[in-house]
Write an enzyme that holds these catalytic residues in place. Sequence first.
Site, PDB file in Angstrom:
ATOM      1  N   ASP A   1       0.077  -8.935   2.089  1.00 24.73           N
ATOM      2  CA  ASP A   1      -0.923  -7.987   1.579  1.00 24.73           C
ATOM      3  C   ASP A   1      -1.915  -8.790   0.745  1.00 24.73           C
ATOM      4  O   ASP A   1      -1.527  -9.717   0.028  1.00 24.73           O
ATOM      5  CB  ASP A   1      -0.236  -6.921   0.715  1.00 24.73           C
ATOM      6  CG  ASP A   1      -1.061  -5.642   0.597  1.00 24.73           C
ATOM      7  OD1 ASP A   1      -0.521  -4.571   0.921  1.00 24.73           O
ATOM      8  OD2 ASP A   1      -2.238  -5.713   0.176  1.00 24.73           O
TER       9      ASP A   1
ATOM     10  N   SER B   1      -3.919   7.339  13.876  1.00 29.57           N
ATOM     11  CA  SER B   1      -4.270   8.536  13.110  1.00 29.57           C
ATOM     12  C   SER B   1      -4.642   9.671  14.041  1.00 29.57           C
ATOM     13  O   SER B   1      -5.150   9.453  15.157  1.00 29.57           O
ATOM     14  CB  SER B   1      -5.466   8.186  12.216  1.00 29.57           C
ATOM     15  OG  SER B   1      -6.079   9.353  11.734  1.00 29.57           O
TER      16      SER B   1
ATOM     17  N   PHE C   1      -0.644  12.430  10.911  1.00 29.33           N
ATOM     18  CA  PHE C   1      -1.511  13.527  10.486  1.00 29.33           C
ATOM     19  C   PHE C   1      -1.852  13.271   9.009  1.00 29.33           C
ATOM     20  O   PHE C   1      -2.341  12.187   8.716  1.00 29.33           O
ATOM     21  CB  PHE C   1      -0.879  14.874  10.878  1.00 29.33           C
ATOM     22  CG  PHE C   1      -1.109  15.078  12.365  1.00 29.33           C
ATOM     23  CD1 PHE C   1      -0.477  14.253  13.299  1.00 29.33           C
ATOM     24  CD2 PHE C   1      -2.037  15.980  12.821  1.00 29.33           C
ATOM     25  CE1 PHE C   1      -0.766  14.344  14.666  1.00 29.33           C
ATOM     26  CE2 PHE C   1      -2.322  16.096  14.188  1.00 29.33           C
ATOM     27  CZ  PHE C   1      -1.682  15.276  15.100  1.00 29.33           C
TER      28      PHE C   1
ATOM     29  N   LYS D   1      -9.437   2.789  14.865  1.00 28.15           N
ATOM     30  CA  LYS D   1      -8.105   3.253  15.308  1.00 28.15           C
ATOM     31  C   LYS D   1      -8.079   3.381  16.838  1.00 28.15           C
ATOM     32  O   LYS D   1      -7.118   2.970  17.489  1.00 28.15           O
ATOM     33  CB  LYS D   1      -7.759   4.592  14.641  1.00 28.15           C
ATOM     34  CG  LYS D   1      -7.568   4.498  13.137  1.00 28.15           C
ATOM     35  CD  LYS D   1      -6.407   3.588  12.758  1.00 28.15           C
ATOM     36  CE  LYS D   1      -6.279   3.361  11.278  1.00 28.15           C
ATOM     37  NZ  LYS D   1      -5.356   2.267  10.913  1.00 28.15           N
TER      38      LYS D   1
ATOM     39  N   ARG E   1      -4.977  21.443   7.937  1.00 28.78           N
ATOM     40  CA  ARG E   1      -4.417  20.129   8.271  1.00 28.78           C
ATOM     41  C   ARG E   1      -2.900  20.252   8.379  1.00 28.78           C
ATOM     42  O   ARG E   1      -2.324  21.239   7.946  1.00 28.78           O
ATOM     43  CB  ARG E   1      -4.726  19.096   7.162  1.00 28.78           C
ATOM     44  CG  ARG E   1      -6.194  18.787   6.967  1.00 28.78           C
ATOM     45  CD  ARG E   1      -6.744  17.936   8.105  1.00 28.78           C
ATOM     46  NE  ARG E   1      -8.138  17.588   7.865  1.00 28.78           N
ATOM     47  CZ  ARG E   1      -9.171  18.371   8.158  1.00 28.78           C
ATOM     48  NH1 ARG E   1      -8.962  19.559   8.694  1.00 28.78           N
ATOM     49  NH2 ARG E   1     -10.409  17.974   7.922  1.00 28.78           N
TER      50      ARG E   1
ATOM     51  N   GLY F   1       0.827  -1.216   0.000  1.00 29.10           N
ATOM     52  CA  GLY F   1       0.000   0.000   0.000  1.00 29.10           C
ATOM     53  C   GLY F   1       0.856   1.259   0.000  1.00 29.10           C
ATOM     54  O   GLY F   1       2.085   1.208  -0.118  1.00 29.10           O
TER      55      GLY F   1
ATOM     56  N   TYR G   1     -14.343   3.930  10.830  1.00 28.41           N
ATOM     57  CA  TYR G   1     -12.902   3.905  10.556  1.00 28.41           C
ATOM     58  C   TYR G   1     -12.129   4.471  11.753  1.00 28.41           C
ATOM     59  O   TYR G   1     -11.206   3.844  12.286  1.00 28.41           O
ATOM     60  CB  TYR G   1     -12.581   4.711   9.285  1.00 28.41           C
ATOM     61  CG  TYR G   1     -11.135   5.137   9.212  1.00 28.41           C
ATOM     62  CD1 TYR G   1     -10.142   4.246   8.835  1.00 28.41           C
ATOM     63  CD2 TYR G   1     -10.742   6.427   9.585  1.00 28.41           C
ATOM     64  CE1 TYR G   1      -8.814   4.631   8.811  1.00 28.41           C
ATOM     65  CE2 TYR G   1      -9.421   6.819   9.570  1.00 28.41           C
ATOM     66  CZ  TYR G   1      -8.461   5.923   9.181  1.00 28.41           C
ATOM     67  OH  TYR G   1      -7.138   6.303   9.175  1.00 28.41           O
TER      68      TYR G   1
ATOM     69  N   ASN H   1      -9.171  11.597  -0.948  1.00 25.58           N
ATOM     70  CA  ASN H   1      -8.231  12.471  -0.246  1.00 25.58           C
ATOM     71  C   ASN H   1      -7.781  13.627  -1.142  1.00 25.58           C
ATOM     72  O   ASN H   1      -7.839  13.547  -2.364  1.00 25.58           O
ATOM     73  CB  ASN H   1      -7.018  11.679   0.238  1.00 25.58           C
ATOM     74  CG  ASN H   1      -7.388  10.664   1.308  1.00 25.58           C
ATOM     75  OD1 ASN H   1      -7.286   9.470   1.100  1.00 25.58           O
ATOM     76  ND2 ASN H   1      -7.857  11.143   2.433  1.00 25.58           N
TER      77      ASN H   1
HETATM   78  C1  UD1 Z   1      -9.209  11.666   6.702  1.00 24.23           C
HETATM   79  C2  UD1 Z   1      -9.421  11.181   8.113  1.00 24.23           C
HETATM   80  C3  UD1 Z   1      -8.118  10.635   8.664  1.00 24.23           C
HETATM   81  C4  UD1 Z   1      -7.645   9.527   7.783  1.00 24.23           C
HETATM   82  C5  UD1 Z   1      -7.459  10.037   6.372  1.00 24.23           C
HETATM   83  C6  UD1 Z   1      -7.094   8.846   5.507  1.00 24.23           C
HETATM   84  C7  UD1 Z   1     -10.992  12.218   9.630  1.00 24.23           C
HETATM   85  C8  UD1 Z   1     -11.353  13.458  10.363  1.00 24.23           C
HETATM   86  N1  UD1 Z   1      -9.876  12.292   8.923  1.00 24.23           N
HETATM   87  O1  UD1 Z   1      -8.364  12.799   6.785  1.00 24.23           O
HETATM   88  O2  UD1 Z   1      -8.309  10.118   9.922  1.00 24.23           O
HETATM   89  O3  UD1 Z   1      -6.451   9.016   8.277  1.00 24.23           O
HETATM   90  O4  UD1 Z   1      -8.681  10.642   5.911  1.00 24.23           O
HETATM   91  O5  UD1 Z   1      -7.767   8.730   4.366  1.00 24.23           O
HETATM   92  O6  UD1 Z   1     -11.674  11.253   9.704  1.00 24.23           O
HETATM   93  N2  UD1 Z   1     -10.664  18.206   0.656  1.00 24.23           N
HETATM   94  C9  UD1 Z   1     -11.193  19.036  -0.316  1.00 24.23           C
HETATM   95  N3  UD1 Z   1     -11.506  18.490  -1.514  1.00 24.23           N
HETATM   96  C10 UD1 Z   1     -11.327  17.162  -1.808  1.00 24.23           C
HETATM   97  C11 UD1 Z   1     -10.768  16.325  -0.807  1.00 24.23           C
HETATM   98  C12 UD1 Z   1     -10.456  16.889   0.420  1.00 24.23           C
HETATM   99  O7  UD1 Z   1     -11.374  20.239  -0.103  1.00 24.23           O
HETATM  100  O8  UD1 Z   1     -11.661  16.728  -2.909  1.00 24.23           O
HETATM  101  C13 UD1 Z   1     -10.282  18.809   1.951  1.00 24.23           C
HETATM  102  C14 UD1 Z   1     -11.029  18.206   3.128  1.00 24.23           C
HETATM  103  O9  UD1 Z   1     -12.229  18.903   3.369  1.00 24.23           O
HETATM  104  C15 UD1 Z   1     -10.003  18.398   4.245  1.00 24.23           C
HETATM  105  C16 UD1 Z   1      -8.643  18.321   3.540  1.00 24.23           C
HETATM  106  O10 UD1 Z   1      -8.926  18.530   2.166  1.00 24.23           O
HETATM  107  O11 UD1 Z   1     -10.124  19.674   4.783  1.00 24.23           O
HETATM  108  C17 UD1 Z   1      -7.972  16.973   3.705  1.00 24.23           C
HETATM  109  O12 UD1 Z   1      -8.906  15.953   3.373  1.00 24.23           O
HETATM  110  P1  UD1 Z   1      -8.477  14.406   3.222  1.00 24.23           P
HETATM  111  O13 UD1 Z   1      -7.270  14.312   2.365  1.00 24.23           O
HETATM  112  O14 UD1 Z   1      -9.684  13.653   2.817  1.00 24.23           O
HETATM  113  O15 UD1 Z   1      -8.019  13.984   4.684  1.00 24.23           O
HETATM  114  P2  UD1 Z   1      -8.764  14.151   6.100  1.00 24.23           P
HETATM  115  O16 UD1 Z   1     -10.217  14.267   5.939  1.00 24.23           O
HETATM  116  O17 UD1 Z   1      -8.048  15.234   6.839  1.00 24.23           O
END
Ligand code: UD1
Length: 344
Positions: free
Chosen positions: A33, A127, A181, A156, A234, A12, A152, A202
Amino acid sequence: MKPAILVTGGTGYIGSHTVVELQKAGYPVVIIDNLSNSNREVLDGIERITGIRPEFVEADCTDLTAVKILFDTYPDIKGIINFAASKAVGESMQKPLLYYRNNLNTLMNLLDMMGKHDVKGIVFSSSCTVYGEPDVNPVTEESPIKKATSPYGNTKQISEEIITDVINAGAPFKSVLLRYFNPVGAHPSAEIGELPNGVPQNLVPFLTQAAMGIRKELSVFGNDYNTPDGSCIRDYIDVVDLAKAHVIAVERMLEDKSDEKVEIFNLGTGNGMSVLGLINAFERATGVKVPHKIAPRRAGDIEKVWANPERANNVLGWVASTPIEETLRNAWTWQCKLRERGVM
Ligand code: UD1
């Protein structure tokens, strides 16, 4: 010869980068895996970087018989790094049992076998989600654990508790719980990186796909948060920096460097960055524009969270040192490589 390390989920995203750093540090690696969210070609990428092909077992860690066979086959395994888990927050809301079964059964099978096979310790991928929406930033390891907002996140929290309970009950091994983070980026060689299935959830994989034209535009989920530019904040940490922390954590357990049986470390940079700030940093670093629009908030998002990484800095002697621009350039180079290879 250093002892062998079992890396579950080793093909992964974070797993593969960690395998590279372990091999560079001289550890023989065995990967298990089930390839549910990765593929065999990752092994080629690892081999091209380090010149060493890790041992690979295609099996599911929830299958106790398969895990037993693995430990019988590789009796020299002395440490485990457990990445094998389902990790999509949204999916976990739809399929909670899948998450509880995968993430918890995997961990329990490993803990069960560790005691029987003289394994000295397990590093667990936790996490910052365990802190929920923090009252105060940056968060330290002592910040309160908030009720999980997704299955999820709950896996953790429960996993951390299972490990602690088992060790407090006298299990003959140690553990390091690493609270990540937001890991981003790719190996600078562009031989390995993040390859999400389907539409990325993400931020960074969606961003690089939007920059490539694979997605029409990136939606910025909310610009009305209580932050300087209104978008969420973040702590984005380079995946290779993150991988290196695992090598230090494994060494710490194998060489008995700590009196504590369970240790917890935040792995972050200590800097909070907004979504809009990250888009700017990407454009500055690569010269490539990211088509984006402001969209409504995403349900379940935390407004802001970033790490106080001082314990990891001081105790592990580890610092996340890669500048975010370099990390984002690596993510872009990886995206370009995927295009070159015709993957996407
Ligand atoms: C989330 C989980 C974290 C996990 C990680 C793994 C929560 C609170 N957080 O992190 O525990 O380890 O996923 O997958 O449960 N964003 C946009 N547009 C997009 C995608 C994301 O604006 O298309 C923004 C989100 O609103 C956020 C930031 O980007 O503010 C990061 O998002 P993301 O990468 O999904 O991670 P987390 O939500 O922080």
